[in-house]
Scaffold this motif. Structure first.
Motif, PDB file in Angstrom:
ATOM      1  N   CYS A  57       1.349  -3.074   5.491  1.00  0.00           N
ATOM      2  CA  CYS A  57       1.817  -3.352   3.616  1.00  0.00           C
ATOM      3  C   CYS A  57       2.010  -2.060   3.337  1.00  0.00           C
ATOM      4  O   CYS A  57       3.164  -1.708   2.896  1.00  0.00           O
ATOM      5  CB  CYS A  57       0.479  -4.308   3.439  1.00  0.00           C
ATOM      6  SG  CYS A  57       0.308  -5.923   4.354  1.00  0.00           S
TER       7      CYS A  57
ATOM      8  N   ASN B 278      -7.922   1.534   1.177  1.00  0.00           N
ATOM      9  CA  ASN B 278      -7.327   1.115   1.032  1.00  0.00           C
ATOM     10  C   ASN B 278      -7.683  -0.535  -0.336  1.00  0.00           C
ATOM     11  O   ASN B 278      -8.829  -0.637   0.948  1.00  0.00           O
ATOM     12  CB  ASN B 278      -5.963   0.054   2.060  1.00  0.00           C
ATOM     13  CG  ASN B 278      -4.593  -0.577   1.717  1.00  0.00           C
ATOM     14  OD1 ASN B 278      -4.432  -0.012   0.256  1.00  0.00           O
ATOM     15  ND2 ASN B 278      -3.978  -1.824   2.429  1.00  0.00           N
ATOM     16  N   LYS B 279      -6.815  -1.905  -0.482  1.00  0.00           N
ATOM     17  CA  LYS B 279      -7.322  -2.579  -0.940  1.00  0.00           C
ATOM     18  C   LYS B 279      -8.589  -2.610  -2.460  1.00  0.00           C
ATOM     19  O   LYS B 279      -8.316  -3.076  -2.898  1.00  0.00           O
ATOM     20  CB  LYS B 279      -7.680  -3.147   0.023  1.00  0.00           C
ATOM     21  CG  LYS B 279      -7.189  -3.714   1.016  1.00  0.00           C
ATOM     22  CD  LYS B 279      -6.976  -5.174   1.581  1.00  0.00           C
ATOM     23  CE  LYS B 279      -6.451  -5.256   2.779  1.00  0.00           C
ATOM     24  NZ  LYS B 279      -7.600  -6.347   3.813  1.00  0.00           N
TER      25      LYS B 279
ATOM     26  N   SER C  35      -3.655   1.029  -3.009  1.00  0.00           N
ATOM     27  CA  SER C  35      -3.592  -0.096  -3.314  1.00  0.00           C
ATOM     28  C   SER C  35      -1.990  -1.111  -2.072  1.00  0.00           C
ATOM     29  O   SER C  35      -1.220   0.079  -3.343  1.00  0.00           O
ATOM     30  CB  SER C  35      -3.741  -1.395  -4.002  1.00  0.00           C
ATOM     31  OG  SER C  35      -3.114  -2.142  -4.028  1.00  0.00           O
TER      32      SER C  35
ATOM     33  N   ALA D   9      -0.911  -1.347  15.385  1.00  0.00           N
ATOM     34  CA  ALA D   9      -1.411  -1.940  15.669  1.00  0.00           C
ATOM     35  C   ALA D   9      -2.893  -1.931  16.163  1.00  0.00           C
ATOM     36  O   ALA D   9      -3.790  -0.724  16.670  1.00  0.00           O
ATOM     37  CB  ALA D   9      -1.631  -2.786  17.027  1.00  0.00           C
TER      38      ALA D   9
ATOM     39  N   SER E 250      -8.032  -5.051  -5.226  1.00  0.00           N
ATOM     40  CA  SER E 250      -9.437  -6.037  -5.111  1.00  0.00           C
ATOM     41  C   SER E 250     -10.867  -5.710  -5.339  1.00  0.00           C
ATOM     42  O   SER E 250     -11.641  -5.301  -4.695  1.00  0.00           O
ATOM     43  CB  SER E 250      -9.493  -6.423  -3.368  1.00  0.00           C
ATOM     44  OG  SER E 250      -8.357  -6.759  -3.229  1.00  0.00           O
TER      45      SER E 250
ATOM     46  N   LYS F  63      -1.049  -3.764  -2.915  1.00  0.00           N
ATOM     47  CA  LYS F  63      -0.913  -4.480  -3.699  1.00  0.00           C
ATOM     48  C   LYS F  63      -0.038  -4.285  -4.740  1.00  0.00           C
ATOM     49  O   LYS F  63       0.930  -4.393  -5.099  1.00  0.00           O
ATOM     50  CB  LYS F  63      -1.730  -5.314  -3.567  1.00  0.00           C
ATOM     51  CG  LYS F  63      -1.346  -6.903  -4.631  1.00  0.00           C
ATOM     52  CD  LYS F  63      -2.743  -7.958  -4.984  1.00  0.00           C
ATOM     53  CE  LYS F  63      -2.130  -9.056  -5.078  1.00  0.00           C
ATOM     54  NZ  LYS F  63      -3.724  -9.838  -5.629  1.00  0.00           N
TER      55      LYS F  63
ATOM     56  N   GLY G 143      -6.118  -4.951   9.923  1.00  0.00           N
ATOM     57  CA  GLY G 143      -6.099  -5.807   8.516  1.00  0.00           C
ATOM     58  C   GLY G 143      -6.739  -4.607   7.566  1.00  0.00           C
ATOM     59  O   GLY G 143      -7.116  -5.546   6.510  1.00  0.00           O
ATOM     60  N   VAL G 144      -6.371  -3.615   8.049  1.00  0.00           N
ATOM     61  CA  VAL G 144      -6.951  -2.750   6.646  1.00  0.00           C
ATOM     62  C   VAL G 144      -5.789  -2.874   5.375  1.00  0.00           C
ATOM     63  O   VAL G 144      -5.587  -1.577   4.499  1.00  0.00           O
ATOM     64  CB  VAL G 144      -7.519  -1.233   7.082  1.00  0.00           C
ATOM     65  CG1 VAL G 144      -8.799  -1.874   7.614  1.00  0.00           C
ATOM     66  CG2 VAL G 144      -6.336  -0.612   8.131  1.00  0.00           C
ATOM     67  N   GLY G 145      -4.846  -2.585   6.530  1.00  0.00           N
ATOM     68  CA  GLY G 145      -3.435  -2.407   5.288  1.00  0.00           C
ATOM     69  C   GLY G 145      -2.284  -1.773   5.562  1.00  0.00           C
ATOM     70  O   GLY G 145      -1.174  -1.407   4.497  1.00  0.00           O
ATOM     71  N   LYS G 146      -2.539  -1.179   7.058  1.00  0.00           N
ATOM     72  CA  LYS G 146      -1.429  -0.566   7.358  1.00  0.00           C
ATOM     73  C   LYS G 146       0.388  -0.749   7.142  1.00  0.00           C
ATOM     74  O   LYS G 146       0.938   0.192   6.856  1.00  0.00           O
ATOM     75  CB  LYS G 146      -1.619  -0.212   8.708  1.00  0.00           C
ATOM     76  CG  LYS G 146      -2.774   0.723   9.366  1.00  0.00           C
ATOM     77  CD  LYS G 146      -3.114   0.732  10.548  1.00  0.00           C
ATOM     78  CE  LYS G 146      -2.910  -0.487  11.468  1.00  0.00           C
ATOM     79  NZ  LYS G 146      -4.258  -1.278  11.119  1.00  0.00           N
TER      80      LYS G 146
ATOM     81  N   LEU H 101       3.245  -7.646   0.924  1.00  0.00           N
ATOM     82  CA  LEU H 101       3.472  -7.923   1.585  1.00  0.00           C
ATOM     83  C   LEU H 101       1.947  -9.743   1.831  1.00  0.00           C
ATOM     84  O   LEU H 101       1.381  -9.222   2.280  1.00  0.00           O
ATOM     85  CB  LEU H 101       2.993  -7.829   3.584  1.00  0.00           C
ATOM     86  CG  LEU H 101       3.536  -7.083   4.155  1.00  0.00           C
ATOM     87  CD1 LEU H 101       3.681  -7.074   5.679  1.00  0.00           C
ATOM     88  CD2 LEU H 101       5.895  -8.157   3.998  1.00  0.00           C
ATOM     89  N   ALA H 102       2.536 -10.232   0.882  1.00  0.00           N
ATOM     90  CA  ALA H 102       1.556 -11.402   0.659  1.00  0.00           C
ATOM     91  C   ALA H 102       1.331 -12.255   1.663  1.00  0.00           C
ATOM     92  O   ALA H 102       2.354 -12.532   1.950  1.00  0.00           O
ATOM     93  CB  ALA H 102       1.845 -11.558  -1.006  1.00  0.00           C
TER      94      ALA H 102
HETATM   95  N1  LIG Z   1      -5.065  -7.262  -2.086  1.00  0.00           N
HETATM   96  C1  LIG Z   1      -4.773  -6.610  -1.117  1.00  0.00           C
HETATM   97  N2  LIG Z   1      -4.702  -6.821   0.129  1.00  0.00           N
HETATM   98  C2  LIG Z   1      -3.918  -5.899   0.688  1.00  0.00           C
HETATM   99  C3  LIG Z   1      -3.108  -4.873   0.417  1.00  0.00           C
HETATM  100  N3  LIG Z   1      -2.892  -4.004   1.883  1.00  0.00           N
HETATM  101  C4  LIG Z   1      -2.325  -4.957   2.766  1.00  0.00           C
HETATM  102  N4  LIG Z   1      -3.706  -6.205   2.062  1.00  0.00           N
HETATM  103  C5  LIG Z   1      -3.771  -7.348   2.413  1.00  0.00           C
HETATM  104  O1  LIG Z   1      -4.583  -7.392   4.204  1.00  0.00           O
HETATM  105  C6  LIG Z   1      -3.572  -8.119   5.135  1.00  0.00           C
HETATM  106  C7  LIG Z   1      -3.701  -7.043   6.019  1.00  0.00           C
HETATM  107  O2  LIG Z   1      -2.850  -7.117   5.991  1.00  0.00           O
HETATM  108  P1  LIG Z   1      -1.689  -5.721   7.510  1.00  0.00           P
HETATM  109  O3  LIG Z   1      -0.951  -4.199   6.346  1.00  0.00           O
HETATM  110  O4  LIG Z   1      -1.113  -6.682   7.987  1.00  0.00           O
HETATM  111  O5  LIG Z   1      -3.021  -5.021   7.853  1.00  0.00           O
HETATM  112  P2  LIG Z   1      -3.310  -4.367   9.452  1.00  0.00           P
HETATM  113  O6  LIG Z   1      -3.794  -2.704   9.438  1.00  0.00           O
HETATM  114  O7  LIG Z   1      -1.518  -3.143   9.745  1.00  0.00           O
HETATM  115  O8  LIG Z   1      -3.293  -5.081  10.612  1.00  0.00           O
HETATM  116  P3  LIG Z   1      -3.069  -4.833  12.175  1.00  0.00           P
HETATM  117  O9  LIG Z   1      -1.424  -5.358  11.847  1.00  0.00           O
HETATM  118  O10 LIG Z   1      -3.695  -5.625  12.618  1.00  0.00           O
HETATM  119  O11 LIG Z   1      -3.513  -3.723  12.417  1.00  0.00           O
HETATM  120  C8  LIG Z   1      -3.144  -8.771   4.519  1.00  0.00           C
HETATM  121  O12 LIG Z   1      -3.137 -10.142   4.485  1.00  0.00           O
HETATM  122  C9  LIG Z   1      -2.336  -7.823   3.532  1.00  0.00           C
HETATM  123  O13 LIG Z   1      -2.253  -8.999   2.389  1.00  0.00           O
HETATM  124  C10 LIG Z   1      -4.182  -3.983  -0.648  1.00  0.00           C
HETATM  125  O14 LIG Z   1      -3.498  -3.300  -1.143  1.00  0.00           O
HETATM  126  N5  LIG Z   1      -4.725  -5.474  -1.070  1.00  0.00           N
END
Ligand SMILES: Nc1nc2c(ncn2[C@@H]2O[C@H](COP(=O)(O)OP(=O)(O)OP(=O)(O)O)[C@@H](O)[C@H]2O)c(=O)[nH]1
Ligand SMILES: [Mg+2]
Length: 278
Positions: free
Chosen positions: A77, A199-200, A229, A143, A203, A231, A72-75, A88-89
């Motif tokens: 994205c 990341n993020k 970010s 993952a 927000s 986003k 969920g940290v945004g990898k 990816l919103a």
């Molecule tokens: N506001 C904001 N949201 C983000 C950002 N990056 C990712 N998200 C959100 O965070 C959530 C998780 O993003 P992913 O990129 O799927 O996370 P991940 O690290 O790949 O998670 P895993 O695949 O489970 O390891 C999603 O709902 C995205 O839309 C960002 O920079 N800003």
């Protein structure tokens, strides 16, 4: 992040970031002709390249980069932002497996394409022009969930660089960085290029980790650090470019070139969150 110690996997192995020689350092005339080349040890000697398998992109040298960090940290994205310039919103679809395939179609809108492939850990290739050299980054998205950790460990060992992410709105993901570093120390090459990313930062309201805390931790471990970010795209290209520059320098070591300093570059070029908040 609780950590269960798992034995090193002897099974699945990512393809070594192979670099194929080209005659006299020139790139071959016909792209797309694949012929197995010598496997090189990670972070190995200067290597010249040829067209990447199937993609038709020319490159001089190629490196494997992995994205790691809590779920969920945004990898995913971050990778999508870098590769396709999209975000990816919406619904969070966790990456839950590992595979060598690339998403099948080009040019589609990211959300649908990536949602379809979200159950795999995909790699994406991107060729960057680094000071006149074509550097291909093969970027592996992993993952973040704990239960897949033993699988992803197997992929660390031939990574040339790791981008370690936490989420600035999620304190636990920051607290887990030390455990990630322990894991990296155990499974990755000792000279792997490592960068810490918070990341993020778009927000701002939900921020739970101060920038200074990220900086402090990075300093403690001697890591280059930036806030990003996926986003807004803040510092995303920069993170990958910095990695590519560092890897290129390590592989070519041309004495005539000015010495590239990753820490200084990131400090100088990195932008603050306030500049790009939508
Ligand atoms: N506001 C904001 N949201 C983000 C950002 N990056 C990712 N998200 C959100 O965070 C959530 C998780 O993003 P992913 O990129 O799927 O996370 P991940 O690290 O790949 O998670 P895993 O695949 O489970 O390891 C999603 O709902 C995205 O839309 C960002 O920079 N800003
Ligand atoms: Mg993911």
């Amino acid at each position: 992040m609780s950590r269960k110690k798992t034995p090193k996997s002897k099974g699945a192995s990512a393809p070594a970031a192979s670099v194929l020689p080209a005659a006299n350092g020139s790139r071959p005339a016909r792209p797309g002709i694949a012929r197995p080349g010598p496997q090189v040890r990670p972070n190995g000697p200067p290597q010249l390249g040829r067209p990447s398998l199937g993609s038709g992109d020319f490159y001089d040298v190629t490196f494997k980069v992995m994205l790691v960090g809590d779920s969920g940290v945004g990898k995913t994205c971050l990778l999508v932002r870098f590769k396709d310039g999209a975000f990816l919103a919406g619904t969070f679809i966790s990456t839950v497996g590992i595979d060598f395939r690339e998403p099948p179609t080009r040019g589609q809108h990211c959300p649908s394409r990536w949602a379809q492939w979200s159950w795999l850990v995909v790699f994406q290739n991107k060729v960057l022009d680094v000071d006149g050299m074509k550097v291909k980054l093969q970027i592996w998205d992993t993952a973040g969930q704990e239960r897949f950790r033993s699988v992803t460990h197997a992929y660390y060992r031939d990574a040339h660089a790791l981008l370690l992410l936490y989420d600035v709105t999620n304190k636990a993901s920051f607290d887990n960085i030390q455990a990630w570093l322990t894991e990296i120390q155990e499974y990755a090459q000792h000279d792997v290029v490592l960068m810490l990313l918070g990341n993020k930062v778009d927000s701002a309201q939900e921020r739970a980790v101060k920038r200074e805390d990220g900086e402090k931790l990075a300093k403690e471990y001697g890591l280059p650090f930036m806030e990003t970010s996926a986003k807004t795209g803040l510092n995303v290209d920069l993170a990958f470019t910095a990695i590519a520059k560092e890897l290129k320098q390590r592989s070519t070591k041309a004495p005539s070139e000015p010495h590239f300093r990753l820490h200084d570059y990131v400090k100088r070029e990195g932008r603050g969150a306030s500049c790009c908040t939508p």
